[in-house]
Write an enzyme that holds these catalytic residues in place. Structure first.
Site, PDB file in Angstrom:
ATOM      1  N   ASP A  72      62.260 -55.146  88.970  1.00 44.92           N
ATOM      2  CA  ASP A  72      62.410 -55.727  90.301  1.00 44.92           C
ATOM      3  C   ASP A  72      63.205 -54.762  91.160  1.00 44.92           C
ATOM      4  OD1 ASP A  72      61.032 -58.099  89.769  1.00 44.92           O
ATOM      5  OD2 ASP A  72      62.832 -59.171  89.158  1.00 44.92           O
ATOM      6  N   ASP A 117      55.516 -60.165  92.628  1.00 45.77           N
ATOM      7  CA  ASP A 117      56.047 -61.483  92.989  1.00 45.77           C
ATOM      8  C   ASP A 117      55.577 -61.900  94.382  1.00 45.77           C
ATOM      9  OD1 ASP A 117      57.465 -61.448  90.572  1.00 45.77           O
ATOM     10  OD2 ASP A 117      59.272 -60.643  91.516  1.00 45.77           O
TER      11      ASP A 117
END
Length: 166
Positions: free
Chosen positions: A131, A145
């Site tokens: 991330d 995402d």
């Protein structure tokens, strides 16, 4: 006797299914490749937990390794996360081939499939998801995402939007 799998209606259904599935799969492939390329760039150019401020007090590029799901939930529960990803992919494919979906449903399905594939590839290869997007008021996330959430929101929109009559 004619083979029932070769009836005109069966051939039309297969042809229309491929017209719907192919664009969704192409979009999924684009999302997957972009997601993996950005993750690789982040991993190769940043140190773990390094943060680069892009917009002060708003947006940073922050490299973390998330072994959980969205918002870090179920951290360390790889089996549950992998099973959930598999179920999501099966449901999205079913939606594509079960009937003639709208263009928005096809778009949403491609986004969800591409995002799910990107995060699933990370989990299978390393046990975590990379991330990197960090708004100061939110959790750290990635392109996959964004694709998944956008696709789900589009599906919700299409399910609540009134149907137009032909």
């Amino acid at each position: 006797m004619q083979d029932p799998s070769h009836t005109p209606s069966k051939r039309r259904h297969r042809a229309s299914s491929s017209r719907v599935v192919l664009p969704a799969l192409l979009l999924a492939a684009v999302v997957f490749v972009l997601d993996q390329a950005i993750k690789l760039l982040v991993e190769q150019t940043m140190s773990l937990n390094e943060s680069i401020v892009l917009v002060p007090d708003l947006l940073s590029l922050t490299y973390i390794q998330n072994d959980g799901g969205a918002f870090g939930i179920l951290g360390g529960s790889q089996t549950i996360l992998l099973a959930g990803s598999l179920v999501a992919v099966v449901v999205v494919f079913w939606m594509l081939v079960s009937g003639p979906p709208s263009r928005l449903t096809t778009l949403a399905s491609g986004l969800i499939l591409g995002g799910a594939a990107g995060n699933l590839a990370d989990r299978l290869s390393s046990g975590y998801v990379t991330d990197y997007v960090h708004f100061d008021f939110w959790y750290i996330f990635n392109l996959a995402d964004v694709a998944i959430v956008s696709g789900v929101l589009l599906l919700l929109f299409t399910s609540f939007a009134p149907r137009r009559r032909a």
